[in-house]
Design a protein around this motif. Structure first.
Motif, PDB file in Angstrom:
ATOM      1  N   ALA A 128       0.739  -1.333  -0.284  1.00  0.00           N
ATOM      2  CA  ALA A 128      -0.111  -0.812   0.115  1.00  0.00           C
ATOM      3  C   ALA A 128       1.289   1.207  -0.712  1.00  0.00           C
ATOM      4  O   ALA A 128       0.690   2.086  -0.349  1.00  0.00           O
ATOM      5  CB  ALA A 128      -1.458  -0.048   1.010  1.00  0.00           C
ATOM      6  N   PHE A 129       2.504   0.620   0.338  1.00  0.00           N
ATOM      7  CA  PHE A 129       3.111   2.127   1.172  1.00  0.00           C
ATOM      8  C   PHE A 129       3.458   2.588  -0.693  1.00  0.00           C
ATOM      9  O   PHE A 129       3.691   3.696  -1.418  1.00  0.00           O
ATOM     10  CB  PHE A 129       3.942   1.892   1.290  1.00  0.00           C
ATOM     11  CG  PHE A 129       5.042   2.983   2.768  1.00  0.00           C
ATOM     12  CD1 PHE A 129       4.113   4.411   3.227  1.00  0.00           C
ATOM     13  CD2 PHE A 129       6.206   2.678   2.221  1.00  0.00           C
ATOM     14  CE1 PHE A 129       5.477   5.566   2.874  1.00  0.00           C
ATOM     15  CE2 PHE A 129       6.937   3.933   2.497  1.00  0.00           C
ATOM     16  CZ  PHE A 129       6.781   5.515   2.715  1.00  0.00           C
ATOM     17  N   LEU A 130       4.267   1.519  -0.991  1.00  0.00           N
ATOM     18  CA  LEU A 130       5.385   2.338  -2.283  1.00  0.00           C
ATOM     19  C   LEU A 130       5.052   2.562  -3.219  1.00  0.00           C
ATOM     20  O   LEU A 130       4.879   3.486  -3.657  1.00  0.00           O
ATOM     21  CB  LEU A 130       6.292   1.248  -2.373  1.00  0.00           C
ATOM     22  CG  LEU A 130       7.238   0.661  -1.300  1.00  0.00           C
ATOM     23  CD1 LEU A 130       8.509  -0.380  -1.339  1.00  0.00           C
ATOM     24  CD2 LEU A 130       8.174   1.589  -0.771  1.00  0.00           C
ATOM     25  N   PRO A 131       3.892   1.797  -3.991  1.00  0.00           N
ATOM     26  CA  PRO A 131       3.042   2.478  -5.219  1.00  0.00           C
ATOM     27  C   PRO A 131       2.621   4.362  -5.532  1.00  0.00           C
ATOM     28  O   PRO A 131       2.243   4.554  -6.651  1.00  0.00           O
ATOM     29  CB  PRO A 131       1.806   1.196  -5.248  1.00  0.00           C
ATOM     30  CG  PRO A 131       2.277   0.464  -4.491  1.00  0.00           C
ATOM     31  CD  PRO A 131       3.012   0.625  -3.498  1.00  0.00           C
ATOM     32  N   GLN A 132       2.560   4.121  -3.834  1.00  0.00           N
ATOM     33  CA  GLN A 132       1.372   5.917  -3.790  1.00  0.00           C
ATOM     34  C   GLN A 132       2.250   7.071  -4.642  1.00  0.00           C
ATOM     35  O   GLN A 132       2.316   7.856  -4.955  1.00  0.00           O
ATOM     36  CB  GLN A 132       1.197   6.098  -2.277  1.00  0.00           C
ATOM     37  CG  GLN A 132       0.330   5.179  -2.002  1.00  0.00           C
ATOM     38  CD  GLN A 132      -0.279   5.191  -0.538  1.00  0.00           C
ATOM     39  OE1 GLN A 132      -0.739   6.611  -0.032  1.00  0.00           O
ATOM     40  NE2 GLN A 132      -0.350   4.891   0.358  1.00  0.00           N
ATOM     41  N   GLY A 139      11.395   6.515 -15.018  1.00  0.00           N
ATOM     42  CA  GLY A 139      11.571   5.664 -15.095  1.00  0.00           C
ATOM     43  C   GLY A 139      10.732   4.443 -14.221  1.00  0.00           C
ATOM     44  O   GLY A 139       9.410   4.775 -14.620  1.00  0.00           O
ATOM     45  N   ALA A 140      10.918   3.528 -14.774  1.00  0.00           N
ATOM     46  CA  ALA A 140      10.790   1.905 -15.184  1.00  0.00           C
ATOM     47  C   ALA A 140       9.936   1.772 -13.425  1.00  0.00           C
ATOM     48  O   ALA A 140      10.623   2.491 -12.222  1.00  0.00           O
ATOM     49  CB  ALA A 140      11.431   0.641 -14.827  1.00  0.00           C
ATOM     50  N   MET A 145      10.491   1.786  -7.279  1.00  0.00           N
ATOM     51  CA  MET A 145       9.772   0.980  -6.120  1.00  0.00           C
ATOM     52  C   MET A 145      11.241   0.494  -5.132  1.00  0.00           C
ATOM     53  O   MET A 145      11.507  -0.265  -4.194  1.00  0.00           O
ATOM     54  CB  MET A 145       8.856  -0.275  -5.724  1.00  0.00           C
ATOM     55  CG  MET A 145       7.646   0.591  -6.926  1.00  0.00           C
ATOM     56  SD  MET A 145       6.718  -0.905  -7.010  1.00  0.00           S
ATOM     57  CE  MET A 145       5.946  -1.382  -5.117  1.00  0.00           C
ATOM     58  N   LEU A 146      12.226   0.020  -6.100  1.00  0.00           N
ATOM     59  CA  LEU A 146      13.172  -0.951  -5.681  1.00  0.00           C
ATOM     60  C   LEU A 146      14.459   0.646  -4.483  1.00  0.00           C
ATOM     61  O   LEU A 146      15.114   0.591  -4.156  1.00  0.00           O
ATOM     62  CB  LEU A 146      14.003  -1.623  -6.401  1.00  0.00           C
ATOM     63  CG  LEU A 146      13.784  -2.771  -6.858  1.00  0.00           C
ATOM     64  CD1 LEU A 146      14.529  -3.431  -8.150  1.00  0.00           C
ATOM     65  CD2 LEU A 146      13.509  -3.748  -5.537  1.00  0.00           C
ATOM     66  N   THR A 147      14.445   1.732  -5.888  1.00  0.00           N
ATOM     67  CA  THR A 147      14.998   2.459  -4.768  1.00  0.00           C
ATOM     68  C   THR A 147      14.605   3.077  -3.870  1.00  0.00           C
ATOM     69  O   THR A 147      15.576   3.437  -2.373  1.00  0.00           O
ATOM     70  CB  THR A 147      15.269   3.878  -5.699  1.00  0.00           C
ATOM     71  OG1 THR A 147      15.789   3.702  -7.447  1.00  0.00           O
ATOM     72  CG2 THR A 147      16.459   4.698  -4.938  1.00  0.00           C
ATOM     73  N   VAL A 151      16.146   3.122   0.126  1.00  0.00           N
ATOM     74  CA  VAL A 151      16.289   3.940   1.055  1.00  0.00           C
ATOM     75  C   VAL A 151      15.435   3.704   2.598  1.00  0.00           C
ATOM     76  O   VAL A 151      15.794   4.021   3.629  1.00  0.00           O
ATOM     77  CB  VAL A 151      15.409   5.495   0.693  1.00  0.00           C
ATOM     78  CG1 VAL A 151      15.005   6.635   1.806  1.00  0.00           C
ATOM     79  CG2 VAL A 151      16.156   5.839  -0.463  1.00  0.00           C
ATOM     80  N   PHE A 152      14.417   3.360   2.129  1.00  0.00           N
ATOM     81  CA  PHE A 152      13.374   2.903   3.704  1.00  0.00           C
ATOM     82  C   PHE A 152      14.328   2.120   4.165  1.00  0.00           C
ATOM     83  O   PHE A 152      14.335   2.056   6.188  1.00  0.00           O
ATOM     84  CB  PHE A 152      12.183   1.639   3.107  1.00  0.00           C
ATOM     85  CG  PHE A 152      11.125   1.875   4.722  1.00  0.00           C
ATOM     86  CD1 PHE A 152      10.236   2.511   5.006  1.00  0.00           C
ATOM     87  CD2 PHE A 152      11.621   1.020   5.496  1.00  0.00           C
ATOM     88  CE1 PHE A 152       9.762   2.683   6.283  1.00  0.00           C
ATOM     89  CE2 PHE A 152      10.997   1.072   6.570  1.00  0.00           C
ATOM     90  CZ  PHE A 152       9.430   1.653   6.574  1.00  0.00           C
ATOM     91  N   MET A 153      15.335   1.077   3.981  1.00  0.00           N
ATOM     92  CA  MET A 153      16.026   0.434   4.660  1.00  0.00           C
ATOM     93  C   MET A 153      17.241   0.954   5.109  1.00  0.00           C
ATOM     94  O   MET A 153      17.249   0.894   6.631  1.00  0.00           O
ATOM     95  CB  MET A 153      16.390  -0.773   3.905  1.00  0.00           C
ATOM     96  CG  MET A 153      15.338  -1.616   3.709  1.00  0.00           C
ATOM     97  SD  MET A 153      16.031  -3.228   2.407  1.00  0.00           S
ATOM     98  CE  MET A 153      17.657  -3.176   3.619  1.00  0.00           C
TER      99      MET A 153
END
Length: 204
Positions: A128-132, A139-140, A145-147, A151-153
């Protein structure tokens, strides 16, 4: 990646949860290195949730798939196990008034990692969080989302390490009093048990 994502992610990381509780307890019982080990474990425990979210697997879990239920109850059982171990003054988190126990940093990191891996709500959260915050035309979506996940990590590690390091500074003074140690054991065990019961009976 925008400022809104960074601020939202920081707020989420700062909120106390099982990972924060464990990292603080590790810092109190084992010092700064133990706190760092716990922070590393909690950080790497996020990887499966991010991977599942990017791959879209968490959509199945959110729909109430069997996998979600299995992980949910496994996570709840593990938290209750940690609560019991804490009450028995054993396990990766054990506080003693006489001396700081020598614990394996790997064992501390492993436990911290499992706390996040066995939390299915973390996977649903990332879905629910990342796609927003995916910006079209930049870019893809997968790369974005991986980036953001990376950053979240990084935020998780820094914040948890700070929490745990501060607890380590207080550890020596706190652990001198037997009554305080007993109170802390009960408090930490109660928190773990509370999170476990909530995950088992109130998570959806």
């Amino acid at each position: 990646m925008n400022l809104e994502f960074l601020m939202t992610a920081l707020v989420v990381v700062l909120l106390p949860g099982t990972g924060v509780v464990y990292t603080v307890a590790a810092g109190l019982s084992g010092g700064r290195l133990a706190a760092i080990a716990a922070a590393v474990g909690c950080t790497f425990g996020i990887v499966p949730a991010i991977a599942a979210s990017v791959l879209g697997l968490s959509a199945l879990m959110h729909a109430g798939a069997l996998a979600y239920q299995i992980i949910r109850f496994a996570g709840a059982a593990y938290l209750l196990y940690l609560a019991w171990q804490t009450l028995r003054h054993s396990g990766p988190v054990a506080l003693r008034a006489d001396e700081r126990p020598q614990k394996s940093l790997f064992a501390i990191a492993r436990t911290a990692c499992l706390i996040n891996v066995l939390n299915p709500k973390l996977t649903v959260f990332f879905l629910a969080f990342l796609p927003q915050f995916v910006a079209h035309g930049e870019g893809a979506a997968t790369a974005q989302m991986l980036t953001m996940g990376a950053v979240f990590m990084a935020m998780t590690f820094v914040v948890f390490a700070l929490y745990g390091s501060f607890a380590a500074l207080l550890g020596s003074a706190v652990l001198r009093r037997e009554a305080v140690v007993k109170w802390m054991h009960r408090t930490v065990a109660l928190v773990f048990a509370g999170f476990g019961l909530r995950l088992a009976f109130f998570a959806r």
